[in-house]
Scaffold this motif. Structure first.
Motif, mmCIF file in Angstrom:
data_model
loop_
_atom_site.group_PDB
_atom_site.id
_atom_site.type_symbol
_atom_site.label_atom_id
_atom_site.label_comp_id
_atom_site.label_asym_id
_atom_site.label_seq_id
_atom_site.Cartn_x
_atom_site.Cartn_y
_atom_site.Cartn_z
ATOM 1 N N UNK A 160 0.980 -1.611 -0.317
ATOM 2 C CA UNK A 160 0.296 0.259 0.146
ATOM 3 C C UNK A 160 1.398 1.507 0.519
ATOM 4 N N UNK A 161 0.422 2.453 -0.717
ATOM 5 C CA UNK A 161 0.972 3.277 -0.803
ATOM 6 C C UNK A 161 0.932 4.097 0.640
ATOM 7 N N UNK A 162 2.045 4.664 1.276
ATOM 8 C CA UNK A 162 2.145 5.163 2.155
ATOM 9 C C UNK A 162 1.132 6.895 2.593
ATOM 10 N N UNK A 163 0.346 7.037 2.943
ATOM 11 C CA UNK A 163 -0.395 8.131 3.255
ATOM 12 C C UNK A 163 0.781 9.664 2.703
ATOM 13 N N UNK B 192 0.221 10.951 -0.562
ATOM 14 C CA UNK B 192 -0.173 11.510 -1.414
ATOM 15 C C UNK B 192 -0.331 12.955 -1.312
ATOM 16 N N UNK C 263 -0.758 16.613 -2.055
ATOM 17 C CA UNK C 263 -2.475 17.166 -2.070
ATOM 18 C C UNK C 263 -1.862 18.995 -1.380
ATOM 19 N N UNK C 264 -2.437 20.029 -2.178
ATOM 20 C CA UNK C 264 -2.436 21.425 -1.387
ATOM 21 C C UNK C 264 -3.092 21.947 -0.721
#
Lengths: 115, 169
Positions: B1-4, B7, B9-10
């Protein structure tokens, strides 16, 4: 407007931020502040994301505790797994055919007809 | 799973900023938000008209607008006024009835020569797509408001013309 549960689940998961929140909650309960920490977005935005997840039944939030900790709820994911499960035979069938082919190779007949 | 933490987002992705000029003073432009008789004559966007419009213009008061297309599609929204500093600043929550998710709209009205410069901010959006969709809607609605402002100004500040209908451009 009430979407069917599967549609609500997919819609809720169709956002990388919400998937990351869910992933974090898979390791244990967390407050909104803790969930917001890894993201460069505002607390109100995190709250909106949490409401989407909550409506889809993917998380629940404590009612009494002051910080309303969030926790993951697996029922919606289980339903999703059931949906995926209906397609599982498609790739499992491939593995079965590969097993048969490997057995043929071991018998020294690599070009034999496929099962 | 991708690490949180991966992610990306700006904060600016979740904010809609618009700036618009109107050819009338802030006092007049501001009133067009306050009075439902005016609102039904400019609330769009293009292609939609309000089938419901209620404005309880006080802090804590609720506003409701249902935008409708000619084909019968309706998009109801509502909110609560959180700040009214006439004619300088107006803030209200903005909630799409279909999902119940709350955003905040903040508007500042500045005198600009004989007219008004209005700064508009809405947040937080959940995605750039959601933000840009609202950006299109507001830009269209504010254009209709800009032309209605001129009509009201020329009429001396009174209600002018007929309410917009579903499908009006």
């Amino acid at each position: 407007m009430q979407a069917d549960p599967l549609t609500a689940t997919f819609a809720a998961l169709a956002d990388p931020t919400r998937r990351a929140i869910l992933e974090r909650l898979s390791t244990g309960e967390a407050t909104v502040l803790e969930l917001a920490e890894p993201f460069a977005i505002s607390l109100p935005a995190i709250s909106r994301h949490l409401k989407v997840l909550e409506k889809a039944g993917l998380i629940s939030r404590g009612r009494d505790a002051q910080w309303r900790p969030c926790r993951i709820e697996t029922a919606a994911l289980e339903q999703l797994d059931g949906w995926v499960g209906a397609y599982r035979r498609l790739w499992q069938g491939k593995f079965d055919r590969m097993d048969a082919y490997l057995a043929q190779i071991q018998k020294g007949k690599p070009n034999g007809p496929r099962q | 799973m991708a690490l949180a933490s991966k992610v990306e987002r700006r904060v600016e992705d979740e904010v809609l900023l618009l700036s618009r000029s109107f050819d009338a003073p802030p006092a007049l432009v501001f009133r067009l938000w306050a009075e439902p008789e005016h609102r039904v004559r400019w609330w769009g966007p293009s292609g939609m008209g309000p089938t419901r419009c209620e404005v309880d213009f006080r802090v804590g008061g609720v506003w409701r607008v249902t935008m409708a297309r000619a084909d019968g599609f309706e998009h109801p929204v509502h909110g609560v006024f959180t700040e009214i500093d006439e004619p300088r600043r107006l803030c209200f929550t903005y909630i799409n009835d279909f999902d119940g998710l709350r955003m905040l709209v903040e508007m500042d009205f500045e005198a600009e020569g004989e007219g008004t410069r209005m700064h508009f901010r809405q947040a937080p959006f959940l995605s750039v797509g959601e933000r840009d969709g609202h950006g299109y809607g507001w830009t269209s609605t504010l254009s209709i408001l800009a032309s209605y402002v001129c009509k009201v100004r020329d009429a001396g500040g009174v209600v002018v013309g007929q309410p917009r209908q579903p499908g009006d451009y």
